[in-house]
Scaffold this active site. Structure first.
Site, mmCIF file in Angstrom:
data_model
loop_
_atom_site.group_PDB
_atom_site.id
_atom_site.type_symbol
_atom_site.label_atom_id
_atom_site.label_comp_id
_atom_site.label_asym_id
_atom_site.label_seq_id
_atom_site.Cartn_x
_atom_site.Cartn_y
_atom_site.Cartn_z
ATOM 1 N N ARG A 13 -7.712 11.844 -8.173
ATOM 2 C CA ARG A 13 -8.262 11.156 -9.339
ATOM 3 C C ARG A 13 -9.760 11.444 -9.504
ATOM 4 O O ARG A 13 -10.263 11.539 -10.626
ATOM 5 C CB ARG A 13 -8.026 9.650 -9.235
ATOM 6 C CG ARG A 13 -8.790 8.938 -8.139
ATOM 7 C CD ARG A 13 -8.475 7.463 -8.130
ATOM 8 N NE ARG A 13 -9.253 6.732 -7.143
ATOM 9 C CZ ARG A 13 -9.102 5.432 -6.908
ATOM 10 N NH1 ARG A 13 -8.200 4.732 -7.563
ATOM 11 N NH2 ARG A 13 -9.863 4.825 -5.999
ATOM 12 N N SER A 53 -13.796 1.461 -7.277
ATOM 13 C CA SER A 53 -14.619 1.131 -6.114
ATOM 14 C C SER A 53 -14.418 2.114 -4.974
ATOM 15 O O SER A 53 -15.371 2.542 -4.322
ATOM 16 C CB SER A 53 -14.301 -0.298 -5.638
ATOM 17 O OG SER A 53 -14.642 -1.241 -6.630
ATOM 18 N N ASN A 54 -13.177 2.471 -4.722
ATOM 19 C CA ASN A 54 -12.843 3.360 -3.604
ATOM 20 C C ASN A 54 -13.031 4.814 -4.028
ATOM 21 O O ASN A 54 -12.172 5.399 -4.675
ATOM 22 C CB ASN A 54 -11.402 3.099 -3.152
ATOM 23 C CG ASN A 54 -11.023 3.911 -1.926
ATOM 24 O OD1 ASN A 54 -11.866 4.529 -1.274
ATOM 25 N ND2 ASN A 54 -9.747 3.913 -1.599
ATOM 26 N N GLU A 66 -1.669 -2.445 -10.426
ATOM 27 C CA GLU A 66 -2.301 -3.255 -11.465
ATOM 28 C C GLU A 66 -3.239 -2.419 -12.338
ATOM 29 O O GLU A 66 -3.608 -2.855 -13.435
ATOM 30 C CB GLU A 66 -3.062 -4.423 -10.830
ATOM 31 C CG GLU A 66 -4.412 -4.095 -10.194
ATOM 32 C CD GLU A 66 -4.292 -3.347 -8.869
ATOM 33 O OE1 GLU A 66 -5.313 -2.791 -8.409
ATOM 34 O OE2 GLU A 66 -3.185 -3.309 -8.294
ATOM 35 N N LYS A 67 -3.624 -1.239 -11.864
ATOM 36 C CA LYS A 67 -4.481 -0.351 -12.664
ATOM 37 C C LYS A 67 -3.795 0.053 -13.968
ATOM 38 O O LYS A 67 -4.459 0.476 -14.919
ATOM 39 C CB LYS A 67 -4.848 0.894 -11.855
ATOM 40 C CG LYS A 67 -5.636 0.617 -10.588
ATOM 41 C CD LYS A 67 -5.860 1.883 -9.801
ATOM 42 C CE LYS A 67 -6.574 1.624 -8.486
ATOM 43 N NZ LYS A 67 -5.771 0.823 -7.546
ATOM 44 N N ASN A 82 -4.915 5.892 -6.505
ATOM 45 C CA ASN A 82 -5.625 6.551 -5.407
ATOM 46 C C ASN A 82 -4.741 7.539 -4.642
ATOM 47 O O ASN A 82 -5.234 8.294 -3.798
ATOM 48 C CB ASN A 82 -6.235 5.522 -4.450
ATOM 49 C CG ASN A 82 -5.191 4.594 -3.843
ATOM 50 O OD1 ASN A 82 -4.030 4.967 -3.659
ATOM 51 N ND2 ASN A 82 -5.598 3.376 -3.518
ATOM 52 N N GLU A 118 0.842 -1.193 0.000
ATOM 53 C CA GLU A 118 0.000 0.000 0.000
ATOM 54 C C GLU A 118 0.880 1.247 0.000
ATOM 55 O O GLU A 118 2.025 1.225 0.448
ATOM 56 C CB GLU A 118 -0.917 0.006 1.213
ATOM 57 C CG GLU A 118 -1.877 -1.173 1.276
ATOM 58 C CD GLU A 118 -2.911 -1.139 0.166
ATOM 59 O OE1 GLU A 118 -3.267 -0.030 -0.288
ATOM 60 O OE2 GLU A 118 -3.363 -2.223 -0.259
ATOM 61 N N TYR A 131 -8.064 3.528 -21.109
ATOM 62 C CA TYR A 131 -8.512 3.205 -19.752
ATOM 63 C C TYR A 131 -7.873 4.187 -18.776
ATOM 64 O O TYR A 131 -6.664 4.465 -18.867
ATOM 65 C CB TYR A 131 -8.117 1.768 -19.369
ATOM 66 C CG TYR A 131 -8.615 1.397 -17.985
ATOM 67 C CD1 TYR A 131 -9.933 0.979 -17.798
ATOM 68 C CD2 TYR A 131 -7.787 1.510 -16.873
ATOM 69 C CE1 TYR A 131 -10.411 0.675 -16.538
ATOM 70 C CE2 TYR A 131 -8.262 1.198 -15.604
ATOM 71 C CZ TYR A 131 -9.573 0.789 -15.439
ATOM 72 O OH TYR A 131 -10.053 0.496 -14.188
#
Length: 381
Positions: free
Chosen positions: A223, A215-216, A276-277, A267, A157, A262
């Site tokens: 962002r 999701s977050n 992985e984004k 975040n 993280e 994409y």
């Protein structure tokens, strides 16, 4: 006093001193009872010659595969099958999720994983996941650390999303995270050179221009703020829990591959924090539009002509105009896939692959390590 009397006095003093030393040793080992295991000579057999050295010498040589062969403490012509396995103890499952404890698929010979805490005193390393450490450190090992054991701080993280615990300073030997300057770097993905001639890249069928799965949701995130401006100038297909459209793994692949661009928006923005984004859309044939660390930092990980960085544009409106142009110019758009002739993308398997990689590092790096200023290194720079 005569010479002979002096000699006798000295001899008595020496004898008395030896007696005291023997008594001290007996008492020490009787009450202290240290847990010392003297390994077989085979534990210290070095590859490339048939000799073994005493434990003390083996410690000082670290990972040197060819120790000196002269010296009185060596035993010649001792043969063994292999060195003992390197044992890594998974002290806590990351976020409570268990994974397979076999490293066979990674072809790491002699690496063994376990979650059996009774093996603590035998483990060469203890793998400790930061997000699962209690603030008072009560769930860390409480028993003394064996001299040969290394504690590995494991965290994927960003500093924004994990608590700063200053008491971790001077506690760990090694760092394992996405940072390239970690003792054991673990990026979320990586590029591998193509080993054979690659057929021309076949672009997946596209029926969407720009997509985003998230999701977050937090209005304070950069962002989210950028997206709110960008959507005013271009249509964005949105999915994920934040938009009430949950996406599973199968749907994720089909959605992303059907998009020309994409939004690979992280975040938080930190050195080397590229997740992985980015890597998954690249693997699936979409051009990532990135928001995160600097372009220069991205180019340390992926080709500079394979992505679009929001910082290259003066405003979200200017970015939208560029994406609309590329959506109509197929030739220019396809240049973003030139890298596929030279590389392929591999995602990193969270958990199992990480543990096996840490075990491998311990196996190959036996020397002393310490991470004294973890707080300053990870949070304060």
């Amino acid at each position: 006093m005569s010479l002979s009397s002096c000699q006798m006095t000295c001899q008595r003093q020496i004898a008395f001193g030896c007696l005291l030393l023997v008594c001290f040793v007996v008492v020490f080992f009787t009450y202290y009872k240290p847990e010392i295991e003297f390994p077989d000579c085979s534990d210290y057999l070095k590859r490339g010659n048939h000799s073994c050295v005493c434990p003390v010498e083996a410690q000082t040589q670290g990972s040197n595969p060819n120790p000196p062969t002269d010296g009185p403490q060596q035993i010649q012509d001792v043969e063994v099958d292999a060195e003992p396995d390197t044992l890594l103890l998974i002290w806590m499952w990351p976020f409570g999720h268990k994974f397979d404890l076999s490293c066979d698929m990674f072809k790491y010979k002699g690496c063994r994983l376990t979650d059996d805490k009774s093996l603590y005193h035998k483990a060469h390393g203890v793998f400790i996941h930061h997000r699962d450490i209690h603030g008072n450190l009560e769930n860390l090992p409480s028993e003394p650390r064996p001299w040969f054991q290394k504690w590995v701080w494991w965290n994927m993280e960003s500093p924004t999303h994990c608590a700063k615990l200053p008491r971790l300073d001077n506690l760990f030997n090694l760092t394992f995270c996405y940072r390239s300057d970690s003792h054991i770097p673990a990026p979320y993905g990586h590029f591998l050179p193509q080993t054979s001639e690659v057929e021309s890249f076949q672009l997946p069928t596209k029926d969407k221009l720009v997509c985003w799965i998230v999701s977050n949701w937090n209005a304070a995130f950069k962002r989210v703020q950028y997206y709110n401006e960008l959507k005013e100038h271009i249509q964005i297909e949105t999915y994920g829990r934040a938009f009430g459209k949950n996406v599973d793994d199968q749907n994720y692949d089909s959605i992303v591959s059907s998009c020309k661009f994409y939004l690979s928006f992280e975040n938080s923005q930190h050195k080397d924090y590229i997740t992985e984004k980015l890597f998954k859309p690249m693997r699936l044939g979409a051009v990532p539009v990135v928001l995160g660390t600097s372009r220069e930092n991205y180019e340390n990980h992926i080709p500079g002509d394979s992505f679009i960085h929001v910082n290259d544009f003066s405003s979200p409106k200017e970015l939208a105009e560029r994406l609309l142009h590329l959506g109509q110019d197929t030739t220019e758009y396809m240049r973003y896939f030139d890298w596929k002739k030279r590389y392929k993308v591999e995602d990193t398997q969270f958990g199992r692959e990480h543990a096996c990689k840490a075990c491998r590092y311990l196996q190959e790096n036996r020397g002393y390590h310490a991470s004294h200023n973890l707080t300053k290194w990870f949070w304060d720079q």
